[in-house]
Design a protein around this motif. Structure first.
Motif, short mmCIF file in Angstrom:
data_model
loop_
_atom_site.label_atom_id
_atom_site.label_comp_id
_atom_site.label_asym_id
_atom_site.label_seq_id
_atom_site.Cartn_x
_atom_site.Cartn_y
_atom_site.Cartn_z
N LEU A 293 0.83 -1.21 0.00
CA LEU A 293 0.00 0.00 0.00
C LEU A 293 0.86 1.26 0.00
CD1 LEU A 293 -2.86 -0.94 2.51
CD2 LEU A 293 -2.92 -1.02 0.01
N ALA A 294 2.01 1.21 0.65
CA ALA A 294 2.90 2.37 0.67
C ALA A 294 3.42 2.69 -0.73
CB ALA A 294 4.07 2.11 1.62
N ARG A 295 3.54 1.67 -1.57
CA ARG A 295 4.01 1.88 -2.94
C ARG A 295 2.89 2.39 -3.86
NH1 ARG A 295 6.22 -3.27 -1.99
NH2 ARG A 295 4.90 -4.24 -3.60
N PRO A 297 -0.18 4.61 -3.13
CA PRO A 297 -1.00 5.38 -2.18
C PRO A 297 -2.44 5.56 -2.61
CG PRO A 297 0.63 6.78 -3.29
CD PRO A 297 0.99 5.38 -3.60
N GLN A 298 -2.73 5.55 -3.92
CA GLN A 298 -4.11 5.73 -4.34
C GLN A 298 -4.95 4.47 -4.08
OE1 GLN A 298 -3.10 7.28 -8.33
NE2 GLN A 298 -4.35 9.06 -7.78
N ALA A 300 -4.15 2.64 -1.47
CA ALA A 300 -4.15 2.65 0.00
C ALA A 300 -5.32 3.43 0.57
CB ALA A 300 -2.83 3.23 0.51
N GLU A 301 -5.88 4.38 -0.20
CA GLU A 301 -7.02 5.15 0.30
C GLU A 301 -8.19 4.24 0.68
OE1 GLU A 301 -8.22 8.66 -1.88
OE2 GLU A 301 -6.25 8.72 -2.86
N THR A 304 -7.50 2.84 4.54
CA THR A 304 -7.07 3.71 5.62
C THR A 304 -7.58 3.23 6.98
OG1 THR A 304 -7.00 5.60 4.12
CG2 THR A 304 -7.09 6.07 6.49
#
Length: 539
Positions: A293-295, A297-298, A300-301, A304
């Motif tokens: 998810l860190a790689r 970020p979109q 990862a939303e 959250t």
């Protein structure tokens, strides 16, 4: 040994089924309804966690066929979201589309790099199955119809006498006898281990591993920043969402996506090419997911506020195969026979394909006593064919994930392999409901390319081979991905069997929805312009 165990051990069954999941439960129900004496065994118990939750139209059509052909109407609710929700599991989700969002690491998601196949508004049959409920439903149905249950029983040895049948021995030393053995026990199939049936290495070209769990608190991707510029016709959250990227894909399968939903769960799984992303035994699955998810970020939303509600499962390489799935007095089915990848949700489909073809042979054998290997030879052919078709699709897709335009081309090949075969079996079901003639279903097996139904089987197999060899050249570095994409698009446009109204050869047509208008154009094309050998699909 308790009294129940002794009672089971004292009998000789027509068929012993190892594995009481979806394949074993459905097959057990069909056989029991048709007066076959069945022993349904499993090393575990119900209810239990399982993935393979997303159905496709072919799955639902085959479910209807099995329910009608074998007179088990209790199976029919599994063919629609409404049926599942009302009769099987209110914890399941609704599937209105197949969604694909393409991502490149270190670059914002491009709004035009999306693809979606929308299930027709008037149909809306598909489902996100909460498998612990649907599998338990089928198991309990099999027992209700007369199958003898034998759970929490692990088989450690198998002896087969071609003249009399099978002897199974459990860890407790109990012996169970049957005239025929069906092994649906998955990767650790006792039969595959006993007779050395696993290919080493597996013959699959594709390579992947996976981590997966169920989560709560997953945000619909429609609410994420990247999705605000998307022009997909159906909300992402209303279907099975695939985030695809170079080296893998992430599935998001919500169970809370319909009015009146009781579940708050979402199935989440990350599948990676293990040659590109090798498994690090020092890194736990949750940490690996967080690092992913860190790689991105979109993506990862969506996560959250998400939390896993059960331990992550982390696999090694997923692919395995069997040199033979049919032998003297036994058949491997479903995931005991082999596995490729969860991409395209073909696992349940392949399972039902085999149940349908195997069941009538077992019923006939229980009546006439002919358990010969020759009677079941077709089952091996169809399972090996299904394996190869799925391997070609997924292998080509993972190569396509490296470059959006190539992926944009490969996904059209998947649509061809999905839509036309579904039309064929839907026609067969319609004809059977009119005539009740068993030959309608026997004709589905009368073709030269098991794993893909006539009359478009040869055309599709050729298209798959062309796509695979094109992607192999990309993987070998001898063909530029953009050139490869152009060749596949041109091949789609030039292939007479690919319906022109679908516009699959148009790279700018990112969304496919079978509207009434499109279906009308398809009918006109099919009856006047399609190749002669396809006309029966549109009669």
């Amino acid at each position: 040994m308790d009294e129940t165990g002794k009672e089971l051990a004292d009998q000789t069954y027509d068929v012993a089924i190892l594995g009481a999941g979806m394949a074993g439960g459905m097959l057990g129900a069909v056989l029991a309804r048709n007066d076959v004496k069945v022993l349904l065994m499993d090393a575990g118990t119900h209810p239990r966690f399982a993935v393979g939750e997303s159905t496709i139209p072919y799955t639902s059509s085959m479910t209807k066929i099995i329910a009608e052909r074998y007179d088990v109407p209790e199976i029919a609710p599994l063919a629609s979201f409404r049926g599942v929700n009302e009769k099987v599991s209110p914890m399941s989700g609704r599937k209105s589309n197949f969604g694909f969002v393409y991502h490149e690491q270190g670059r914002p998601q491009q709004p035009d790099q999306i693809n979606q196949l929308v299930i027709p508004e008037w149909q809306r049959t598909e489902c996100h199955l909460f498998r612990q409920d649907s599998d338990a439903y089928l198991f309990n149905l099999a027992v209700q119809l007369g199958a003898d249950p034998c759970l929490d029983t692990r088989i450690t040895s198998i002896d087969i006498d071609p003249a009399s049948g099978v002897v199974l021995r459990s860890t407790q030393g109990t012996e169970y006898r049957a005239k025929y053995l069906v092994d649906g026990g998955g990767y650790r199939s006792p039969t595959a281990e006993a007779f050395g049936l696993r290919d080493d290495p597996p013959r699959a070209r594709h390579h992947s591993r996976s981590i997966f769990t169920h989560m709560v608190g997953v945000t619909p991707f429609d609410d994420a920043s990247a999705a605000q510029a998307h022009k997909n016709p159906s909300p992402w959250h209303h279907g099975t969402l695939h985030h695809v990227f170079d080296g893998g894909w992430l599935w998001v399968i919500p169970f809370d996506n319909h009015e009146g939903a009781l579940s708050t769960l979402c199935s989440v799984g990350l599948t990676l090419d293990e040659r590109v992303f090798p498994k690090d035994p020092k890194v736990g699955a949750q940490q690996e997911f967080d690092d992913f998810l860190a790689r991105f970020p979109q993506i990862a939303e969506q996560f959250t506020g998400a939390r896993a509600v059960r331990p992550w499962i982390s696999t090694g390489r997923l692919q395995y195969s069997a040199s033979n799935t049919v032998g003297e007095r036994y058949t491997l089915t479903s995931h005991a026979a082999g596995f490729i990848d969860a991409l395209y949700s073909r696992g349940i489909t392949n399972t039902l394909e085999v149940v349908n073809s195997l069941a009538w042979r077992l019923i006939a054998a229980s009546r006439d006593g002919d358990w010969s290997t020759e009677r079941f030879a077709y089952i091996d052919k169809v399972q090996q064919g299904l394996y190869d078709v799925h391997d070609d699709l997924v292998y080509s897709s993972f190569v396509g994930f490296r470059h959006y335009e190539l992926w944009n081309a490969v996904i059209r090949v998947w649509k061809v392999t999905s839509i036309l075969p579904t039309m064929r079996i839907e026609n067969a079901l319609r004809d059977y409901l009119k005539t009740r003639d068993e030959q309608v279903f026997l004709d589905l097996e009368n073709h030269e390319t098991p794993g893909m139904p006539a009359p478009v089987a040869k055309d599709i197999i050729e298209l798959l081979a062309f796509t695979r060899t094109t992607c192999q050249a990309v993987e070998a570095g001898t063909l530029d991905p953009a050139v490869a994409a152009d060749r596949i698009f041109a091949h789609l446009r030039d292939s007479e069997f690919v319906p022109a109204p679908f516009a699959l050869g148009d790279p700018d047509n990112h969304h496919f929805e079978a509207t009434p208008e499109l279906l009308e154009r398809l009918g006109q094309w099919g009856t006047t312009q399609s190749p002669q050998h396809m006309r029966s699909l549109f009669a």
